[in-house]
Enzyme design. Structure first.
Site, PDB file in Angstrom:
ATOM      1  N   THR A 167       0.881  -1.151   0.000  1.00  0.00           N
ATOM      2  CA  THR A 167       0.000   0.000   0.000  1.00  0.00           C
ATOM      3  C   THR A 167       0.920   1.203   0.000  1.00  0.00           C
ATOM      4  OG1 THR A 167      -1.530  -1.192   1.440  1.00  0.00           O
ATOM      5  CG2 THR A 167      -1.795   1.171   1.377  1.00  0.00           C
ATOM      6  N   ASP A 198      -8.511  -3.415   3.393  1.00  0.00           N
ATOM      7  CA  ASP A 198      -8.740  -2.336   4.362  1.00  0.00           C
ATOM      8  C   ASP A 198      -8.608  -0.949   3.775  1.00  0.00           C
ATOM      9  OD1 ASP A 198      -5.874  -3.128   4.091  1.00  0.00           O
ATOM     10  OD2 ASP A 198      -5.574  -1.326   5.295  1.00  0.00           O
ATOM     11  N   THR A 218      -0.793   0.084   6.479  1.00  0.00           N
ATOM     12  CA  THR A 218      -0.337  -0.835   5.444  1.00  0.00           C
ATOM     13  C   THR A 218      -0.171  -2.230   6.046  1.00  0.00           C
ATOM     14  OG1 THR A 218       1.514  -1.388   3.960  1.00  0.00           O
ATOM     15  CG2 THR A 218       2.044  -0.027   5.861  1.00  0.00           C
ATOM     16  N   GLY A 219      -0.423  -3.243   5.249  1.00  0.00           N
ATOM     17  CA  GLY A 219      -0.301  -4.613   5.763  1.00  0.00           C
ATOM     18  C   GLY A 219      -1.430  -5.480   5.231  1.00  0.00           C
ATOM     19  N   GLY A 221      -4.780  -6.665   4.711  1.00  0.00           N
ATOM     20  CA  GLY A 221      -6.054  -5.970   4.860  1.00  0.00           C
ATOM     21  C   GLY A 221      -7.084  -6.704   5.697  1.00  0.00           C
TER      22      GLY A 221
HETATM   23  N1  GLY Z   1      -3.462  -3.272   2.863  1.00  0.00           N
HETATM   24  C1  GLY Z   1      -3.716  -3.520   1.516  1.00  0.00           C
HETATM   25  C2  GLY Z   1      -4.686  -4.596   1.284  1.00  0.00           C
HETATM   26  O1  GLY Z   1      -4.748  -5.548   2.032  1.00  0.00           O
HETATM   27  O2  GLY Z   1      -5.398  -4.506   0.309  1.00  0.00           O
END
Ligand code: GLY
Length: 311
Positions: A167, A198, A218-219, A221
């Protein structure tokens, strides 16, 4: 008021060979946003400019070079949120937009709704003057190759340079004290078509409230959603700081902003056993960040105006 800016390019197992590219991308994103803020421009313009730099850089999972879904297509999500009004503009499932953050901004500024998806979001973007591209224009050679390996072998982070999800994000405060947070992402690699993580969900990947602060996460989701991580981190900024990882041997000397960031990541690990990270600005514009992945690409403008970037 002194402006502030912080950006990230994702928390993941960034391999050594990608470190310089990630740092340089964060530096260029800071330069784009900071030149707007120091000329008296708005936080909204600054985060849009910063995110567009990151979207255009294929080392990051957003815009061109995003991970491909199971069908071999890029599907992007993005959001911007205004801390003063709590209004957001979000778009998900975009397949024909080079800079998804521009669509999020158009929705924020021109749509009675706060979130549009897929074909409806693309139609809205086109009607507001955003040029649509071909889906294949968003596919980089490296991600096509990774997708092919996952197809013929099995899905593995190693095929994506250790990069399972990613992200990009930015949080900015302008001279007038306006606070905005934003995210853009291609989501997870080999995701099911139509999957939304997310990132574009208000409170999950992104949240801003001028009374407390602005956050961009970030990570993974599916885990970040479980703890509504961005809103959780903003709420932690409202409370007196309590250092989760302090001990008599290692007393806590972190800033309130960094303590809140660490607490949110600690909660992510404790309640979901997942990894991730976040950046934030508190309501005075002080930067904070934390991650429990091997690395996170991030950058912020220090008090003396120097750019700090790290991976
Ligand atoms: N954090 C990005 C996703 O999981 O889409």
């Amino acid at each position: 008021m002194k402006p502030s800016l912080i950006v990230h390019g994702g928390a993941w197992d960034i391999p050594n060979e990608a470190v310089e590219a990630c740092k340089s991308g964060c530096h260029r994103a800071l330069a784009a946003g900071w030149s707007i803020l120091t000329r008296g421009g708005s936080a909204l313009d600054a985060i849009e400019a910063a995110i567009m730099v990151l979207e255009d850089d294929p080392v990051f999972d957003a815009g061109y070079g995003s991970h491909l879904n199971l069908d071999g297509r890029v599907e992007c999500d993005a959001i911007v949120m205004n801390g003063a009004t709590l209004r957001a503009g979000a778009a998900a499932g975009l397949q024909r937009v080079k800079n998804p953050i521009q669509v999020a901004r158009k929705i924020f500024e021109n749509c009675p709704h706060m979130m549009l998806v897929a074909e409806g979001a693309e139609r809205f973007a086109k009607e507001r003057g955003i040029q649509l591209c071909k889906p294949e224009d968003l596919v980089s050679e490296a991600e096509r190759e990774a997708w092919s390996k996952c197809k013929t072998d099995k899905h593995a982070a190693a095929h994506h340079r250790g990069h399972e999800q990613g992200t990009v994000g930015a949080v900015a405060m302008d001279r007038a004290g306006n606070l905005f947070a934003a995210i853009s992402t291609g989501g997870t690699c080999c995701k099911a078509p139509g999957r939304v993580g997310d990132s574009p969900l208000i409170g999950c990947g992104c949240y801003a409230d001028s009374e407390a602060g602005g956050v961009s996460c970030t990570g993974y989701g599916e885990a970040i959603m479980k703890i509504v991580m961005a809103k959780t981190a903003v709420d932690l900024l409202r409370q007196p700081a309590t250092c989760v990882d302090a001990s008599p041997a290692a007393p806590c000397d972190a800033s309130t902003a960094n303590i809140a960031a660490r607490e949110a990541v600690h909660l992510l690990a404790k309640r979901t056993h997942a990894t991730g990270g976040l950046i934030l600005l508190d309501r005075e514009g002080n930067p904070g960040f934390a991650f429990n992945t091997p690395r996170m690409a991030y950058g912020y403008v220090a008090l003396d105006g120097n750019f700090v970037t790290a991976v």
